[in-house]
Design an enzyme around this catalytic site. Structure first.
Site, PDB file in Angstrom:
ATOM      1  N   GLN A  80       3.975 -13.505  -1.423  1.00  0.00           N
ATOM      2  CA  GLN A  80       4.546 -12.271  -0.878  1.00  0.00           C
ATOM      3  C   GLN A  80       5.189 -12.572   0.351  1.00  0.00           C
ATOM      4  OE1 GLN A  80       1.356 -12.207  -2.247  1.00  0.00           O
ATOM      5  NE2 GLN A  80       1.098 -10.098  -3.407  1.00  0.00           N
ATOM      6  N   ASP A  95      -5.093  -2.434   2.776  1.00  0.00           N
ATOM      7  CA  ASP A  95      -4.752  -1.710   1.370  1.00  0.00           C
ATOM      8  C   ASP A  95      -5.940  -0.523   1.562  1.00  0.00           C
ATOM      9  OD1 ASP A  95      -2.852  -3.281  -0.181  1.00  0.00           O
ATOM     10  OD2 ASP A  95      -4.012  -4.753   0.952  1.00  0.00           O
ATOM     11  N   ALA A 104       0.784  -1.283   0.068  1.00  0.00           N
ATOM     12  CA  ALA A 104      -0.008  -0.032  -0.117  1.00  0.00           C
ATOM     13  C   ALA A 104       0.896   1.355  -0.068  1.00  0.00           C
ATOM     14  CB  ALA A 104      -0.896   0.045   1.178  1.00  0.00           C
ATOM     15  N   ASN A 138      -7.458  -6.315   2.666  1.00  0.00           N
ATOM     16  CA  ASN A 138      -6.220  -6.504   2.799  1.00  0.00           C
ATOM     17  C   ASN A 138      -6.064  -7.838   1.859  1.00  0.00           C
ATOM     18  OD1 ASN A 138      -3.522  -5.946   3.864  1.00  0.00           O
ATOM     19  ND2 ASN A 138      -3.931  -7.980   4.738  1.00  0.00           N
TER      20      ASN A 138
HETATM   21  O1  MRU Z   1      -0.846  -6.888  -3.947  1.00  0.00           O
HETATM   22  P1  MRU Z   1       0.168  -6.120  -3.127  1.00  0.00           P
HETATM   23  O2  MRU Z   1       1.297  -7.259  -2.845  1.00  0.00           O
HETATM   24  O3  MRU Z   1       0.515  -5.025  -3.479  1.00  0.00           O
HETATM   25  O4  MRU Z   1      -0.744  -6.274  -1.712  1.00  0.00           O
HETATM   26  C1  MRU Z   1      -0.810  -5.492  -0.831  1.00  0.00           C
HETATM   27  C2  MRU Z   1      -0.122  -5.673   0.328  1.00  0.00           C
HETATM   28  O5  MRU Z   1       0.971  -5.862   0.518  1.00  0.00           O
HETATM   29  C3  MRU Z   1      -0.802  -6.365   1.350  1.00  0.00           C
HETATM   30  O6  MRU Z   1      -2.142  -6.578   1.112  1.00  0.00           O
HETATM   31  C4  MRU Z   1      -0.378  -5.934   2.699  1.00  0.00           C
HETATM   32  O7  MRU Z   1      -0.797  -6.905   3.476  1.00  0.00           O
HETATM   33  C5  MRU Z   1      -1.131  -4.592   3.043  1.00  0.00           C
HETATM   34  S1  MRU Z   1      -0.324  -3.278   2.184  1.00  0.00           S
HETATM   35  C6  MRU Z   1       1.063  -3.298   3.171  1.00  0.00           C
END
Ligand code: MRU
Length: 357
Positions: free
Chosen positions: A190, A231, A53, A241
């Site tokens: 991730q 997010d 995010a 999220n």
């Molecule tokens: O799709 P991504 O990897 O950009 O996902 C966002 C995230 O990193 C996660 O949902 C996270 O837990 C929240 S944002 C740090």
């Protein structure tokens, strides 16, 4: 963040270039990706060279600043409106992206230099906010705590420090004995790729678990606390999220494990009444059907892992209803995931901003 004894940020701007840690190359290679134009930066957000995010927010802020630097005198307004639409179209769910683009777009009305300064300010604010989240969240972590986290909400997902992992890093630096269970976070991994790599850099003890192991661990009393990122947070506390978060929240509720969301207030969308208003990004089915990795010689390989000819549905996020969230760790402290608590925090922030003008 320190990587091999050198201090880095996840994303930054140098001259008219945007530079970032290439998250698609991790954990096998550490390399810096350079975006010469706003369009390059859009591509880097879309293909997740930069992700998470806050990092998306900062990258989008820098992309908007690049667009101001690139805008031709003739048809400048049209160029900038189009650029804004393209940047906002890269990833729909992350609130920080829209928040950052709006701030830089407004600042740029004065000058391109002002747009760039505003983008740098957003990146700096992200760093300060996530550092503060570490301080507040650390209070929840007892000695010998076993913490579960999902996806990557560490420094790679922000400009520095991170959200869900910032309290973990603070606790670790204070000398608390802690252990982190890392959900692998299919389909892109991730957790297994990025969170595991980050925790290793920080010297935090951890192990990766398959996504479907969390229930078993909670049932056995092996998890004391869950901390995840966000997010987008709606005004009533519903939180979008990474896909799979909702399942963890329901499990935590069932087994009586505290479930915290860590996010700066820039992730709260005051215009979004509830989770029903949050747009969920759908990504390519290839992320489910194939996996990237390296072979024994260190060469990048992509392998098919599903029955040939299958299709796949790949929603990137889910929404956890506020009732499952024990609290939200923000830069201003820990608040309840309620309409009233969130509204009162947003009002305090707005009042302070107006006073400072
Ligand atoms: O799709 P991504 O990897 O950009 O996902 C966002 C995230 O990193 C996660 O949902 C996270 O837990 C929240 S944002 C740090």
């Amino acid at each position: 963040m320190l990587i091999e004894d050198r201090s880095y940020q996840t994303v930054w701007m140098e001259g008219s270039s945007v530079k970032m840690i290439d998250q698609n190359a991790l954990p096998f290679n550490f390399q810096i990706h350079e975006c010469l134009t706003y369009w390059d930066t859009c591509m880097a957000i879309t293909d997740m060279t930069v992700r998470g995010a806050g990092a998306i927010g900062a990258a989008a802020a820098f992309a908007m600043a690049q667009a101001f630097l690139e805008a031709p005198e003739k048809d400048k307004e049209v160029f900038l409106q189009e650029a804004r639409g393209e940047i906002e179209g890269t990833r729909p769910t992350a609130r920080n992206l829209f928040y950052a683009v709006e701030r830089v777009f407004d600042a740029g009305q004065l000058s391109a230099e002002n747009a760039k300064t505003e983008a740098q300010r957003i990146a700096l604010q992200d760093t300060e906010d996530t550092r503060a989240i570490g301080r507040h969240g650390n209070k929840l972590i007892k000695n010998n705590a076993h913490i579960l986290t999902h996806c990557n909400a560490g420094w790679l997902a922000f400009v520095d420090f991170g959200t869900a992992l910032s309290p973990v890093y603070t606790a670790n630096k204070e000398g608390k004995d802690i252990f982190v269970y890392v959900d692998e976070t299919r389909p892109r991994g991730q957790g297994a790729r990025l969170t595991a790599w980050e925790l290793m850099q920080e010297g935090v003890p951890f192990t990766i678990i398959p996504d479907n192991a969390a229930a078993h661990l909670m049932q056995q009393g092996k998890i004391d606390l869950v901390i995840v990122g966000a997010d987008r947070i709606a005004r009533n506390g519903d939180t979008a999220n990474k896909i799979g978060t909702l399942g963890r929240a329901i499990l935590a509720n069932t087994f009586g494990v505290p479930f915290y969301v860590a996010a700066p207030t820039s992730t709260i969308d005051g215009d979004c009444k509830s989770g029903r208003d949050i747009i969920i990004e759908e990504r390519s089915q290839d992320e489910v059907l194939y996996q990237d990795g390296i072979d024994a010689n260190g060469n990048k390989v992509k392998v098919m892992i599903a029955a040939p000819g299958s299709t796949a549905y790949n929603p990137a996020f889910d929404v956890t209803p506020a009732k499952y969230i024990t609290g939200i760790i923000t830069e201003h402290g820990i608040i309840k995931a309620h309409y009233q608590s969130i509204s009162s925090l947003l009002k305090t922030i707005e009042d302070e901003r107006t006073k400072s003008l």
